[in-house]
Design a protein around this motif. Structure first.
Motif: not given
Length: 196
Positions: A16, A18, A42, A83, A85, A87, A112, A116
């Motif tokens: 994973r 970000v 990133d 942003p 995530l 996987s 993201l 969250r």
């Protein structure tokens, strides 16, 4: 981080990361469906992520999870500057045998902010008593109302060297967006917002 994936990921490992999409290119497959190649970055670097069309059944024997989405569902997310995530499954790209490069086969893409919100139970706003004025509280209430959602709001009032008073705002639930966080931090002149 991307740097950890580039230096330490093993082929077949579930990973994973970000990051934001730095570049995206799409091309048709032999069956006419579209697939995508996203460069995710990133603060530590970039990594190529491959997004196939459609879903696939999982194969527990080799550790491949089921994938319900595909490029056609995730393309708008990958084209955004939000942003994400990502996987997926790590693999080594050996097209250049001298310099194999790690890459990720995408199994899921989630903003993201949405992740969250899924994991959060409340948005907290921690304020020194000296920063609280009727005008700022009215402005805070307006900002909270602009971001409706399902997350409870708690205001924590700090009296230096004395106490912390917790106030649950009962008639207000919000979505913990980056925009709300930035506006509240700006209103009170510091990092006052947290997600618990």
């Amino acid at each position: 981080s991307v740097a950890q994936l580039v230096t330490g990921a093993r082929a077949g490992e579930q990973v994973r990361v970000v990051g934001v999409t730095a570049a995206l290119r799409a091309r048709p497959t032999r069956t006419g469906k579209m697939m995508g190649f996203a460069t995710i970055e990133d603060l530590t670097g970039t990594i190529e992520c491959i997004c196939f069309a459609g879903g696939r059944r999982g194969r527990p024997g080799d550790g491949r999870p089921e994938r319900t989405g595909g490029f056609e569902q995730w393309q708008p997310l990958l084209e955004s500057d939000a942003p994400l995530l990502i996987s997926g499954t790590g693999q080594m790209n050996t097209r250049d045998e001298e310099n194999p490069v790690p890459e990720v086969i995408i199994d899921d893409v989630v903003p993201l902010a949405e992740m969250r919100a899924r994991r959060a139970s409340r948005l907290s706003v921690t304020l020194p008593a000296s920063e609280i004025t009727p005008e700022k509280l009215t402005r805070m209430r307006s900002l909270l109302a602009l971001h409706p959602g399902s997350l409870a709001v708690e205001v924590r009032v700090l009296v230096p060297d004395a106490s912390i008073t917790r106030i649950v705002v009962r008639d207000c639930k919000v979505t913990p967006s980056d925009d709300l966080r930035e506006r509240l931090n700006l209103l009170f002149g510091g990092q006052v917002v947290g997600v618990d």
